[in-house]
Enzyme design. Structure first.
Site, PDB file in Angstrom:
ATOM      1  N   ASP A   1       1.935  63.898 -30.657  1.00  0.00           N
ATOM      2  CA  ASP A   1       1.966  63.559 -29.230  1.00  0.00           C
ATOM      3  C   ASP A   1       1.903  64.868 -28.442  1.00  0.00           C
ATOM      4  OD1 ASP A   1       2.250  60.721 -29.574  1.00  0.00           O
ATOM      5  OD2 ASP A   1       4.256  61.137 -30.318  1.00  0.00           O
TER       6      ASP A   1
ATOM      7  N   HIS B   1       8.770  61.238 -38.436  1.00  0.00           N
ATOM      8  CA  HIS B   1      10.099  61.437 -37.845  1.00  0.00           C
ATOM      9  C   HIS B   1      11.003  62.194 -38.827  1.00  0.00           C
ATOM     10  CE1 HIS B   1       8.927  57.528 -35.782  1.00  0.00           C
ATOM     11  NE2 HIS B   1       9.173  58.320 -34.762  1.00  0.00           N
TER      12      HIS B   1
ATOM     13  N   ARG C   1       2.964  52.802 -34.520  1.00  0.00           N
ATOM     14  CA  ARG C   1       2.001  51.762 -34.108  1.00  0.00           C
ATOM     15  C   ARG C   1       0.955  51.476 -35.191  1.00  0.00           C
ATOM     16  NH1 ARG C   1       2.931  54.141 -28.651  1.00  0.00           N
ATOM     17  NH2 ARG C   1       3.796  52.475 -27.400  1.00  0.00           N
TER      18      ARG C   1
HETATM   19  O1  PAF Z   1       7.797  60.097 -28.840  1.00  0.00           O
HETATM   20  C1  PAF Z   1       8.646  59.194 -28.688  1.00  0.00           C
HETATM   21  O2  PAF Z   1       9.023  58.509 -29.636  1.00  0.00           O
HETATM   22  C2  PAF Z   1       9.189  58.926 -27.301  1.00  0.00           C
HETATM   23  O3  PAF Z   1       8.234  59.166 -26.328  1.00  0.00           O
HETATM   24  C3  PAF Z   1      10.491  59.720 -27.006  1.00  0.00           C
HETATM   25  C4  PAF Z   1      10.222  61.214 -27.033  1.00  0.00           C
HETATM   26  C5  PAF Z   1      11.549  59.383 -28.039  1.00  0.00           C
HETATM   27  C6  PAF Z   1      11.003  59.351 -25.624  1.00  0.00           C
HETATM   28  O4  PAF Z   1      11.311  57.997 -25.535  1.00  0.00           O
END
Ligand code: PAF
Length: 283
Positions: free
Chosen positions: A154, A38, A191
């Protein structure tokens, strides 16, 4: 100092004011439990934009009935402590009732994704991408940024967001950023913290499967063989494999046409579900 905003209207006003003042706004949507993956998105957003908003919202509508919505880690204070030194302008932490005034399921307006959202994760987690697309559209409205930053880990989610932006003519730029990995190659994920030490050790089979896929692809081994090899590597380490496929990187269809391919894997080790991918190029 970052401003923490719970109220959606305030959030939207702040961004519109910044835009009116000529600032370029970046947006990183997250569900919190932040890790280096992130933070790398935030860094990219900071490089490209004048001000950055990060949302921390565990979105109920993207979890299936037997999934980990309740257990999903919530650690807002720790998340804020990570974001603060990065020079983020706003941390948006709305309540579920503010994002879903009619409730997260049933009576509220939802997006039906179709196309790329119906494959792979879409088959295994029915409703998941509808929940993702719905919350993303709401967030894009409340944080009307110039650019938004998503992680390549993702991959299918990035294709769903791409489709959402194109289909609904949204004026936001999607920036897909590289996957950030642990020292042994395991992709960072909120996770991963669910894994026992033994599962954590075996989880690296995901990375080995993807590396093998790339090697076999470069040796022009047929796709079916590559897929069964990936599956075998994961199963040997105790994964229950949902899919291990090589598909077109944009449509995610199993096409033989020219165009970039991607290896995508998903599987469960113990109670933890992991996904990962690797673009297959000849270099
Ligand atoms: O990837 C994520 O953390 C979630 O799917 C997102 C993009 C914040 C949507 O809730």
């Amino acid at each position: 100092m970052a401003e923490t905003i719970r109220d959606p209207k305030t959030m939207r006003t702040r961004v519109l004011e910044a835009r009116a003042a000529g600032q370029r706004v970046g947006f990183v949507p997250t569900m919190g439990a932040l890790h280096s993956g992130h933070l790398s998105l935030v860094e990219k957003a900071k490089e490209a934009c004048d001000v950055v908003a990060v949302s921390v919202f565990v979105n109920p509508s993207q979890f299936g009935p037997h999934e980990d919505y309740e257990q999903y880690p919530r650690m807002l204070e720790a998340d804020k402590a990570l974001l603060e030194p990065m020079g983020v302008q706003w941390i948006f932490t709305p309540d579920v009732k503010d994002i879903y005034p009619y409730g997260p399921s049933g009576n509220s307006t939802t997006i039906v994704v179709g196309g790329v959202g119906d494959l792979l994760e879409g088959l295994i987690r029915p409703g998941h991408f509808s929940g993702v697309a719905t919350v993303i559209l709401k967030l894009f409205h409340l944080v009307p940024a110039h650019s938004t930053f998503f992680g390549a880990k993702d991959w299918q989610q990035t294709r769903v967001v791409h489709q959402l932006i194109e289909d609904l003519h949204l004026s936001i730029e999607l920036v897909v950023c590289p996957t950030i990995r642990e020292a042994d190659g395991l992709a960072m994920s909120s996770r991963n913290r669910y894994l026992s030490p033994d599962e954590r050790r075996r989880a690296v089979a995901v990375v080995r499967a993807l590396k093998k896929a790339k090697e076999l692809w470069q040796a022009t081994v047929p796709l079916a063989e590559i897929e069964s090899e990936m599956r075998k590597i994961m199963e040997e380490q105790g994964f229950s494999v949902d899919y291990a496929v090589v598909v077109d990187s944009e449509s995610l269809e199993p096409t033989l046409c020219a165009g970039e391919k991607i290896a995508l894997v998903a599987g469960r080790i113990g109670t933890t579900r992991l996904i990962d991918n690797c673009l297959l190029s000849q270099d």
